[in-house]
Design an enzyme around this catalytic site. Sequence first.
Site, PDB file in Angstrom:
ATOM      1  N   GLU A 243     -11.697 -42.907 -37.113  1.00  0.00           N
ATOM      2  CA  GLU A 243     -10.507 -42.161 -37.535  1.00  0.00           C
ATOM      3  C   GLU A 243      -9.279 -43.028 -37.309  1.00  0.00           C
ATOM      4  O   GLU A 243      -9.090 -43.561 -36.216  1.00  0.00           O
ATOM      5  CB  GLU A 243     -10.376 -40.876 -36.720  1.00  0.00           C
ATOM      6  CG  GLU A 243      -9.008 -40.196 -36.822  1.00  0.00           C
ATOM      7  CD  GLU A 243      -8.756 -39.205 -35.694  1.00  0.00           C
ATOM      8  OE1 GLU A 243      -7.586 -38.788 -35.537  1.00  0.00           O
ATOM      9  OE2 GLU A 243      -9.706 -38.865 -34.965  1.00  0.00           O
TER      10      GLU A 243
ATOM     11  N   THR B 198      -4.588 -36.789 -37.405  1.00  0.00           N
ATOM     12  CA  THR B 198      -3.242 -36.220 -37.286  1.00  0.00           C
ATOM     13  C   THR B 198      -2.712 -35.828 -38.661  1.00  0.00           C
ATOM     14  O   THR B 198      -1.565 -36.109 -39.021  1.00  0.00           O
ATOM     15  CB  THR B 198      -2.272 -37.189 -36.581  1.00  0.00           C
ATOM     16  OG1 THR B 198      -2.937 -37.847 -35.496  1.00  0.00           O
ATOM     17  CG2 THR B 198      -1.078 -36.414 -35.998  1.00  0.00           C
TER      18      THR B 198
ATOM     19  N   LYS C 123     -12.764 -29.568 -33.642  1.00  0.00           N
ATOM     20  CA  LYS C 123     -12.380 -30.494 -32.589  1.00  0.00           C
ATOM     21  C   LYS C 123     -11.800 -29.711 -31.416  1.00  0.00           C
ATOM     22  O   LYS C 123     -10.784 -29.028 -31.556  1.00  0.00           O
ATOM     23  CB  LYS C 123     -11.331 -31.485 -33.126  1.00  0.00           C
ATOM     24  CG  LYS C 123     -10.879 -32.506 -32.100  1.00  0.00           C
ATOM     25  CD  LYS C 123      -9.855 -33.472 -32.695  1.00  0.00           C
ATOM     26  CE  LYS C 123      -8.462 -32.903 -32.683  1.00  0.00           C
ATOM     27  NZ  LYS C 123      -7.439 -33.924 -33.039  1.00  0.00           N
TER      28      LYS C 123
END
Length: 214
Positions: free
Chosen positions: A41, A70, A130
């Site tokens: 990521e 993000t 998550k």
Amino acid sequence: MTTLDEALGRCPAIAIIRARSSDRVPAVVETLAEAGLTAVELTLTTPGALDAITALAGSLPAGIALGAGTVLDAAGATDAYRAGASFLITPAVLPAVLDQAGDLGVPVVCGALTPTEIIAAHTGGAHLVKVFPADAMGGPAYLRAVRGPLPDIPLVPTGGVAVDRAADYLRAGARAVALGGPLIGDAADDDGDLTALARRARELIDRLTELIHA
């Protein structure tokens, strides 16, 4: 392109790169891939992240899934997808991102913390949830407690997950783990230590592999 599920099927860990510059990102990704990590990521807070994702998407080693982290809004989801990200990660339950990702057909690892948020993320269409910040809430013990009433929601703890504790989260029922600073260290800095990164990555792989094949 390798999917997130395919990548996590080979190695249940996502490496999180958050850096002051994207200049070293290709070298970091190459080091992680050589060690055996299969999911990476790159956070959109990294300057030049979208351009870096585009460049990497065309030159990734075989078997690597590349995602954008993000992601905070629908525009960010679209931009990341168009840049070449094969999955998106959010820090919180963001319906606009989930809806847009659904329209685009790209999986989301949606951030959540409490049982209420975890259920909201799952019912909102998150591919994986998550659990963030996992370490601050008690680590593997918290994950195990949450999975008691929610055994069918696939959880990916992140936030303070140390290399030497990653396997503990899998033992507690995590689908995978995600590691940022404890894994990447200073490797994304201009003079960062890629050799140390390779060592940490191999240690992580060894610990997870030992558990998987136990």
